[in-house]
Write a protein that holds these residues in place. Structure first.
Motif, PDB file in Angstrom:
ATOM      1  N   ARG A  33      16.926  71.796  26.718  1.00 50.09           N
ATOM      2  CA  ARG A  33      17.321  71.865  25.311  1.00 50.09           C
ATOM      3  C   ARG A  33      16.160  72.342  24.439  1.00 50.09           C
ATOM      4  N   TYR A  46      22.557  60.500  28.727  1.00 52.86           N
ATOM      5  CA  TYR A  46      22.490  61.048  30.079  1.00 52.86           C
ATOM      6  C   TYR A  46      22.802  60.020  31.164  1.00 52.86           C
ATOM      7  N   ARG A  55      25.227  69.443  37.159  1.00 52.18           N
ATOM      8  CA  ARG A  55      26.529  69.667  36.532  1.00 52.18           C
ATOM      9  C   ARG A  55      26.784  68.672  35.399  1.00 52.18           C
ATOM     10  N   LYS A  59      26.324  69.364  31.210  1.00 51.92           N
ATOM     11  CA  LYS A  59      27.515  69.154  30.383  1.00 51.92           C
ATOM     12  C   LYS A  59      27.150  68.343  29.145  1.00 51.92           C
ATOM     13  N   VAL A  60      26.310  67.327  29.333  1.00 51.05           N
ATOM     14  CA  VAL A  60      25.869  66.520  28.195  1.00 51.05           C
ATOM     15  C   VAL A  60      24.860  67.282  27.344  1.00 51.05           C
ATOM     16  N   LEU A  62      24.139  70.592  27.065  1.00 48.72           N
ATOM     17  CA  LEU A  62      24.504  71.864  26.443  1.00 48.72           C
ATOM     18  C   LEU A  62      26.010  72.085  26.365  1.00 48.72           C
ATOM     19  N   ASP A  63      26.794  71.106  26.765  1.00 47.27           N
ATOM     20  CA  ASP A  63      28.243  71.274  26.879  1.00 47.27           C
ATOM     21  C   ASP A  63      28.551  72.505  27.731  1.00 47.27           C
ATOM     22  N   MET A  64      27.809  72.635  28.833  1.00 44.84           N
ATOM     23  CA  MET A  64      27.895  73.824  29.680  1.00 44.84           C
ATOM     24  C   MET A  64      28.462  73.453  31.043  1.00 44.84           C
ATOM     25  N   ALA A  65      29.509  74.141  31.464  1.00 43.61           N
ATOM     26  CA  ALA A  65      30.145  73.934  32.759  1.00 43.61           C
ATOM     27  C   ALA A  65      29.631  74.970  33.768  1.00 43.61           C
ATOM     28  N   HIS A  68      30.063  78.785  33.271  1.00 38.84           N
ATOM     29  CA  HIS A  68      29.393  79.477  32.165  1.00 38.84           C
ATOM     30  C   HIS A  68      28.414  80.500  32.739  1.00 38.84           C
ATOM     31  N   TYR A  71      24.898  79.270  33.282  1.00 40.99           N
ATOM     32  CA  TYR A  71      24.723  78.016  34.020  1.00 40.99           C
ATOM     33  C   TYR A  71      23.669  78.123  35.126  1.00 40.99           C
TER      34      TYR A  71
END
Length: 220
Positions: A33, A46, A55, A59-60, A62-65, A68, A71
């Motif tokens: 971040r 976290y 994974r 997700k927490v 960057l709200d990234m799956a 993406h 990723y």
């Protein structure tokens, strides 16, 4: 008489069961971040996803799956930060060392079975001086199928030379309990761990234990 009176070997999940690794995992996610100009998030955010690896952490953070496009780059950055600071804040859970010592004094082997990859598991165990104490340490990438498949637990049984019937597995996630069941091993759900969205009493473990200090009474 305890349902676990005949246990000769205790196997543990690593993250969230044996060792509290969430602080260092969260720090690694926060470094990602910070590199993007974002402020760090508190540890508490976290903690529930610490057992889910990159994974869950991304997700927490960057709200990234995983689907993406960025990723893979962010995952690699997170893992690099984590590998460089594996045990800055990670420690055995309170009461766990005393239980391990009691097993060692009784001549009962204990070991680790984790989905964490070996390039992270092995140095973490060494830095915490657990590698020479554990009778086995099986990582998720050392078997064809990680938990909830039974492969890693079955490998641990072979390495230690014990039977499934006289072994117990302690874990803080449903996949730990499912893997133990598939391997024919009795399981204990670790309520002190990171857990997940489902309540641990629904997992079907043989027992649910609130703290590591309670294990000795249960397994005596």
């Amino acid at each position: 008489m305890s349902a676990f009176h005949d246990v000769d070997c205790v196997l543990f999940d690593l993250d969230g069961t044996l060792v509290d690794t969430a602080p260092d995992l969260g720090d690694a996610a926060n470094q990602v971040r910070i590199e993007l100009g974002l402020p760090p998030l508190p540890d508490a955010g976290y903690r529930p996803v610490a057992s889910a690896g990159a994974r869950g952490l991304l997700k927490v953070a960057l709200d990234m799956a995983p689907d993406h496009p960025e990723y893979p780059v962010r995952r690699d950055a997170l893992l690099a930060h984590y590998r460089a600071n594996l045990t800055r804040r990670s420690r055995l859970f309170p009461g766990m060392n005393a239980f391990l010592v009691s097993l060692e004094l009784a001549g009962k082997p204990w070991g680790v079975v984790t989905n964490k990859p070996a390039f992270l598991t092995d140095p973490l165990m060494a830095q915490l001086k657990l590698d020479t104490r554990a009778a086995c340490c099986v990582s998720g990438d050392q078997v064809p199928h990680p938990k909830p498949a039974p492969d890693s637990l079955l490998l641990a049984l072979r390495q230690v030379g014990v039977s499934a019937a006289r072994t117990v597995y302690v874990g803080d996630d449903r996949r730990d309990i499912d893997a133990a069941r598939a391997a024919g091993i009795r399981s204990i759900a670790a309520a002190w761990g990171y857990l997940g969205p489902e309540a641990p009493h629904t997992w079907g473990a043989y027992a649910l234990v609130a703290a590591p200090s309670d294990l000795a009474a249960l397994l005596s």
